[in-house]
Design an enzyme around this catalytic site. Structure first.
Site, PDB file in Angstrom:
ATOM      1  N   GLY A   1      76.942  40.620  59.277  1.00 46.95           N
ATOM      2  CA  GLY A   1      76.084  40.248  58.160  1.00 46.95           C
ATOM      3  C   GLY A   1      76.561  39.033  57.397  1.00 46.95           C
ATOM      4  O   GLY A   1      75.766  38.301  56.803  1.00 46.95           O
TER       5      GLY A   1
ATOM      6  N   GLY B   1      58.554  11.550  71.685  1.00 45.31           N
ATOM      7  CA  GLY B   1      60.003  11.556  71.605  1.00 45.31           C
ATOM      8  C   GLY B   1      60.649  11.148  72.908  1.00 45.31           C
ATOM      9  O   GLY B   1      61.087  10.013  73.082  1.00 45.31           O
TER      10      GLY B   1
ATOM     11  N   GLU C   1      68.616  12.255  71.931  1.00 43.03           N
ATOM     12  CA  GLU C   1      69.029  11.499  73.129  1.00 43.03           C
ATOM     13  C   GLU C   1      68.365  12.044  74.396  1.00 43.03           C
ATOM     14  O   GLU C   1      68.931  11.972  75.490  1.00 43.03           O
ATOM     15  CB  GLU C   1      70.560  11.498  73.295  1.00 43.03           C
TER      16      GLU C   1
END
Length: 382
Positions: free
Chosen positions: A344, A134, A367
């Site tokens: 919750g 990546g 990026e």
């Protein structure tokens, strides 16, 4: 509460910012939950954005666009991402990679490929990442070899926006084997109907579900030799410059998401009672909201300062890394605190804060992951 007010925005970017705000209110916000749940590509919203003149207009007027500069694109990003990150990403990816072609491509390439995107007849994409690689731009293995008057591409690309939908991509591939590993890569224009190009969607992302990313397999994919962008071996350096601009805009992604989280938390706590009091009256809650606002304002000031620095070419790598890191991490902080303040109810899928909480996990990675940004910040501070 108008967190994205215009006082820090340069005057020339304020009109397009207002247009983006009005478009987001009419077209993005009302459709956000539906597209998040379905995970479908928001073609109708994209087409509305094209009609509004807000898509692919970073391409210069010479090639059919409006010539939006970095600050105008950032102004749009803030507004779109506040409304919904998944749809916003689709809208801003419609011309992804075009900046590279405009800066480094030939006049013939610009006329053939940029003009149809600027005129909203086509959409583009950028293919860099791979299944196992990546952020290491000098570690990609997809190759391009010259055979006669063609380039032959082999390998895989992953996390490619519009891999399926685009008409063409700007693609990063290895073309050399020099000791200087940064000079081994080149950029190519690859039509998605080229022989040997196959793509499929990556299914079921946890966030930004209205944006479609794909997995590309290149099996002896052949393109004309004139589809090389710029000079052979210059791809790494082209991307480095491109990502400086892109990271400022990704900072805008974070700002929009942070604004959404703060707005949701503020509205919720001021409309809920507990222990015989309005929740907003508890000092711990007030401190949470104050801290969220402090971090947001710091990030936004940095982001707009960085936009000016990068636009002027002043220590661009440093400022781009700073604002991308700060703004996206502030978005994560605000979303996490917003979830806690919702109690919750935060886990209900219908809640906007739950969508924001999922979406903020993504810009800290794309990026260039923020860990890589910290490397850049350190190295460029010396």
């Amino acid at each position: 509460m108008d967190l994205l007010e215009e006082s820090v925005v340069p005057e020339h970017a304020r009109d397009v910012k207002q247009q983006a705000r009005e478009f987001a209110a009419e077209h993005i916000e009302p459709n956000a939950e539906e597209y998040f749940e379905s995970g479908e590509y928001p073609w109708e919203v994209l087409e509305a954005g094209m009609d509004a003149g807000l898509i692919a207009q970073d391409i210069s007027e010479e090639y059919g666009g409006s010539g939006f500069d970095l600050q105008q694109v950032l102004a749009i990003a803030e507004e779109f991402y506040r409304a919904d990150a998944g749809i916003a990403l689709t809208l801003q990816l419609a011309s992804f990679g075009c900046e590279i072609v405009e800066h480094y491509g030939s006049e013939e390439q610009k006329e053939e490929f940029l003009r149809p995107v600027a005129e909203n007849d086509q959409i583009s994409g950028l293919a860099v990442s791979e299944p196992d690689t990546g952020s290491d731009l000098a570690g990609m293995t997809t190759s391009a070899e010259k055979e006669g008057d063609e380039w032959v591409l082999n390998g895989e690309k992953y996390w490619v926006g519009n891999a399926v939908e685009a008409d063409w991509l700007t693609l990063y591939a290895k073309t050399g084997d020099k000791d200087d590993r940064y000079s081994n890569y080149s950029m190519f224009i690859v039509p998605t109907d080229a022989p040997g190009y196959e793509a499929e969607h990556i299914p079921e992302k946890m966030g930004m579900r209205a944006s479609k990313q794909g997995h590309i397999v290149l099996d002896d994919c052949r393109i004309p030799e004139e589809n090389l962008v710029g000079t052979e071996g210059g791809g790494f350096y082209m991307l480095a410059d491109f990502f400086n601009h892109g990271r400022v805009v990704v900072g805008g992604h974070g700002l929009g998401l942070a604004a959404a989280a703060i707005e949701e938390a503020w509205e919720f706590v001021h409309g809920r009672n507990a222990f015989g009091r309005n929740v907003s009256e508890f000092q711990a809650v007030q401190h949470d909201l104050a801290d969220m606002r402090l971090e947001f304002e710091a990030a936004r000031s940095l982001n707009w300062r960085a936009a000016e620095k990068v636009a002027n070419g002043e220590d661009a790598g440093f400022w781009a890394a700073c604002c991308k890191t700060k703004s996206t991490e502030v978005a994560m902080h605000c979303a996490e605190r917003g979830m806690q303040l919702h109690g919750g109810r935060s886990v209900l899928g219908e809640r906007r804060i739950a969508r924001v909480y999922r979406d903020v996990r993504i810009p800290v990675i794309y990026e260039g992951a923020n860990e890589i940004q910290r490397n850049l910040i350190y190295r460029q501070s010396r």
